[in-house]
Scaffold this active site. Structure first.
Site, PDB file in Angstrom:
ATOM      1  N   ALA A   1      43.068  32.206  48.740  1.00  0.00           N
ATOM      2  CA  ALA A   1      43.233  32.710  50.113  1.00  0.00           C
ATOM      3  C   ALA A   1      42.180  33.786  50.383  1.00  0.00           C
ATOM      4  O   ALA A   1      41.948  34.670  49.557  1.00  0.00           O
ATOM      5  CB  ALA A   1      44.637  33.274  50.296  1.00  0.00           C
TER       6      ALA A   1
ATOM      7  N   SER B   1      45.211  34.886  45.568  1.00  0.00           N
ATOM      8  CA  SER B   1      44.519  35.702  46.575  1.00  0.00           C
ATOM      9  C   SER B   1      43.076  35.912  46.143  1.00  0.00           C
ATOM     10  O   SER B   1      42.771  35.903  44.946  1.00  0.00           O
ATOM     11  CB  SER B   1      45.185  37.077  46.682  1.00  0.00           C
ATOM     12  N   ASP B   2      42.184  36.093  47.102  1.00  0.00           N
ATOM     13  CA  ASP B   2      40.880  36.607  46.722  1.00  0.00           C
ATOM     14  C   ASP B   2      41.129  38.009  46.153  1.00  0.00           C
ATOM     15  O   ASP B   2      42.165  38.628  46.410  1.00  0.00           O
ATOM     16  CB  ASP B   2      39.906  36.646  47.905  1.00  0.00           C
ATOM     17  N   TRP B   3      40.166  38.480  45.382  1.00  0.00           N
ATOM     18  CA  TRP B   3      40.397  39.707  44.604  1.00  0.00           C
ATOM     19  C   TRP B   3      40.569  40.927  45.521  1.00  0.00           C
ATOM     20  O   TRP B   3      39.613  41.405  46.121  1.00  0.00           O
ATOM     21  CB  TRP B   3      39.239  39.896  43.627  1.00  0.00           C
ATOM     22  N   GLY B   4      41.808  41.349  45.662  1.00  0.00           N
ATOM     23  CA  GLY B   4      42.087  42.502  46.505  1.00  0.00           C
ATOM     24  C   GLY B   4      42.416  42.125  47.941  1.00  0.00           C
ATOM     25  O   GLY B   4      42.416  42.981  48.824  1.00  0.00           O
TER      26      GLY B   4
END
Ligand code: BGC
Length: 751
Positions: free
Chosen positions: A195, A228-231
């Site tokens: 995402a 999730s994309d990182w963060g």
């Protein structure tokens, strides 16, 4: 793994802990129940595995791995078999490093050439992105390693990427920005989808119930993990409720605590938590079933990287057939440009690979030259971009002395990187000055380009007889360039992104990158060639363009149509012949146009392609099959894909603007009842098979009205909403039957 049993035995705290990372790249294990941790890492064109011995997080302390050409290169190969092979090699390297999921491919659409990450994306077209992305996923996953299709969705810029809201209408999303994801998810079954950071129409992609659950899972049948994309996660509770399963990287337990608290307080359904945990366990189980890893054959992967770079390079122009250089003729060649010696072969950011080795074109040319070719080298410019008159003078005199000058130009490293967008699409001035001076000294000038996103060519390509776009060719790109220049490999890449005449011509120019947290996709579905064709604009090099050292003839297009509506199948058959004197590969492209339709549609859209190799004089039949979906559009009112009866123009060719054969086919489909209401126009009512006769009957009995009897009056009132006509009739129009009909219709259509 007995997943139902594990689910019953996990505590709520353990469940919540499984849904976020324990470190930057690892998921959290549950030792008590033997649930292992899994490693997820980048991606997409090589393995970037942080060196376990490294003390700090950094992109440049990773273990050596093969650096394949980046996606903008691979996308230009239009070669599904090649993408699958690259995927297999990536899978092998990941497996050997005990990586469960490789974070790629990126199938975001190149909306603007300014996107700083276009080098990581395949195309401006969803069919190219979807088909090639799916091939790469299949390759990676055939090795027991999961892929992660990213960044879902509408992540088309780096500016303000963690907050910006992409404002996109649903039809544009479906036809352009979601279509590649849809193809990959439904045909290649990726283990994970990533995402994106940005918002889509005001909602964070990682917390978007419509994207992550309704579309991705309910419509497309995705059964894997959404990471999730990182963060990217702001609110872990909203994320899990929306359909996200794994938040990365670690939040040191804070997200897990929030999830536990939300379930206990009744703000998050236990069932939502359990669903995400189940999917995480399924992922771990899939990964555990991968066979034993084999030692990586880096030499074989290097050879594959060289082949991939050669297949991906695009020969943009080739006047007087100046290429290939003929070693037998013993020409003297002035190799000019620092990039020949110090190649730019990948982009910066999370995809940065610590390449096992790096070839450069100068060495490869020198090695191949033997005693015939006489080579000189002059750097011409420095990578720091400073003007250096001495380097320029030296290069010009080398060019004067030589039969041919081959000038290596490209973008400086800092201009294309994750996290920022480009400010312009020009080559550095110092390089343009060099090219101009060299071309003045030697008419036989060839340019070789190194860049991930497209660069403007119209302001300089008249200085060059040939231009070879080498993209960011990966660690073996230098060897590939030598192979192409010397004709050991025949160029066969095609542009997967239009090269515009100038930045100001690009479709999103006025709406990129937006401001104040919002970017409006005002050009709608007119992205790339869809826009230039609709506006009938000149471009520098069109989508699908790429030359070869041989020539191809297209003939004998035959089409058939079977079935109708959802079951319609259109078959195309043609003959392709190699009419030149060397073996070569052609990418045959099929475009579909729907000139008469109830909504506006692009002039033509790519729907199928194939890459075929032919020996000189050889001819082969080429066949394609189009399905209803290939002829359909996403209906903004009905909210689904719709095929409208009528004629479709099929064009087959060598680029979007070099169409060699055309045919028109007629396809039947059931008429679509528009949802009718009192606000619908008289025209819409009259077009409706049931509503039309009802309205005509009512106006016929309307006292003193000529509408029903005079076609001209009827035409005039067609645009009137029916309720206005009723009001203007002052009670004379009997609406009893219309009201009765609307009652039934509204219920029946739910619209
Ligand atoms: C990028 C992703 C990448 C992730 C992990 C993010 O910044 O957007 O593409 O996979 O970092 O490195």
């Amino acid at each position: 793994m007995n997943i139902p049993d594990l689910l019953a035995r996990l505590t709520i705290e353990e469940k919540a802990a499984l849904l976020s990372g324990r470190s930057a790249w690892e998921t959290a294990p549950v030792d008590r129940l033997g649930i292992p941790s899994a490693t997820l890492t980048d991606g997409p064109h090589g393995l970037r595995m942080q060196d376990p011995a490294a003390e700090r997080f950094s992109f440049d302390v990773s273990l050596p791995a093969t650096c394949f050409p980046t996606a903008s290169a691979l996308g230009s190969s239009w070669d599904t078999a090649l993408l699958a092979r690259v995927g297999e090699a990536l899978g092998d390297e990941s497996r050997a490093a005990d990586v469960a999921v490789l974070l790629g491919p990126g199938v975001n659409i190149k909306r603007s050439p300014l996107c700083g990450r276009n080098f990581e994306y395949l195309s401006e077209d969803p069919v190219v992105s979807g088909i090639l992305g799916a091939a790469l996923v299949r390759g990676v996953q055939s090795r027991g390693v999961g892929a992660s299709v990213k960044h879902f969705a509408a992540n088309n810029q780096e500016t303000d990427r963690m907050r910006v809201s992409a404002q996109v209408d649903e039809r544009t999303l479906r036809e352009i920005y979601l279509a590649a994801f849809e193809h990959v998810v439904t045909t290649a079954k990726p283990w994970t989808v990533m995402a994106a950071y940005n918002k889509v129409n005001g909602v964070h992609a990682a917390q978007h119930p419509w994207l992550l659950t309704e579309v991705l899972r309910d419509e497309w049948g995705f059964d894997g993990v959404v990471v999730s994309d990182w963060g990217a996660v702001c609110d872990p509770v909203a994320a899990v409720a929306a359909g996200l399963d794994l938040e990365m990287p670690t939040t040191n337990g804070t997200s897990a605590a929030r999830l536990v608290e939300a379930v206990q307080a009744g703000r998050l359904e236990q069932a939502a938590l359990d669903r995400a945990v189940t999917r995480m366990l399924e992922l771990l189980d899939r990964s555990a079933q991968a066979g034993p890893a084999e030692a990586v054959d880096f030499d074989r992967h290097h050879a594959l990287a060289r082949l991939a770079a050669a297949e991906s390079a695009v020969l943009l122009k080739n006047e007087d057939a100046i290429l290939p250089l003929d070693p037998e003729a013993g020409p003297s060649v002035a190799v000019i440009g620092e990039f020949a010696r110090t190649p730019r072969f990948q982009g910066a950011g999370s995809s940065l690979v610590n390449a096992v080795r790096v070839d450069n074109a100068l060495d490869a040319l020198t090695e191949a030259a033997g005693e015939h070719l006489h080579l000189t080298f002059s750097p011409g410019f420095t990578l720091s971009g400073e003007e250096d008159e001495a380097l320029l003078t030296e290069a010009v005199s080398a060019a004067e002395e030589a039969d041919v000058a081959v000038v290596f130009l490209g973008l400086p490293e800092g201009e294309e990187t994750e996290g920022t967008d480009r400010e312009h699409i020009g080559l550095p001035d110092v390089q343009l000055r060099l090219l101009e001076a060299v071309a003045r000294a030697n008419r036989n000038t060839v340019v070789v380009l190194a860049n991930g996103g497209v660069v403007e060519t119209a302001n300089w390509d008249h200085h060059a007889k040939a231009v070879l776009e080498g993209w960011l060719g990966g660690q073996a790109g230098g060897g590939a360039i030598a192979d192409l220049l010397l004709g050991r490999v025949n160029p066969s890449g095609k542009l997967a992104e239009t090269i515009p005449l100038r930045l100001q011509d690009t479709p999103s120019h006025l709406d990129f990158p937006g401001a104040e947290g919002v970017v409006s996709y005002g050009e709608r579905l007119y992205v790339g060639y869809r826009y230039y064709d609709a506006r009938d604009m000149a471009v520098a090099y069109p989508f699908g363009h790429g030359l070869s050292y041989t020539a191809f003839a297209y003939s004998d297009l035959h089409t058939t149509v079977e079935g109708e509506g959802e079951d319609a199948v259109v078959r195309l058959r043609l003959t392709l012949a190699n009419t030149g004197s060397v073996t070569g590969k052609e990418v045959v492209q099929v475009y579909v146009g729907d000139p008469i339709c109830s909504v506006d549609r692009p002039v033509r859209e790519l729907k199928a392609f194939t890459k075929i190799e032919l020996a000189p004089g050889e001819a082969a039949p080429v066949e394609f099959e189009l399905r209803a979906r290939d002829l359909s559009f996403f209906h903004p009112v009905h909210g689904r894909w719709v095929l409208e009866s009528g004629d479709f123009e099929l064009s087959v060719g060598s680029s979007s603007r070099d169409l060699r054969l055309t045919a028109t086919v007629t396809v039947e489909a059931p008429p679509l009842a528009r949802p009718l209401a009192l606000e619908s126009s008289v025209g819409d009512w009259l077009d409706d098979p049931e509503g039309g006769p009802l309205l005509m009957e009512a106006v016929r009995t309307m006292e003193g009205s000529g509408i029903a009897h005079d076609p001209e009056i009827l035409r005039m009132v067609e645009a009137l909403p029916l309720n206005r006509l009723i009001a203007m009739g002052g009670g004379r129009l009997d609406t009893t039957e219309i009201d009765r009909f609307l009652g039934g219709r509204t219920a029946g259509h739910g619209a």
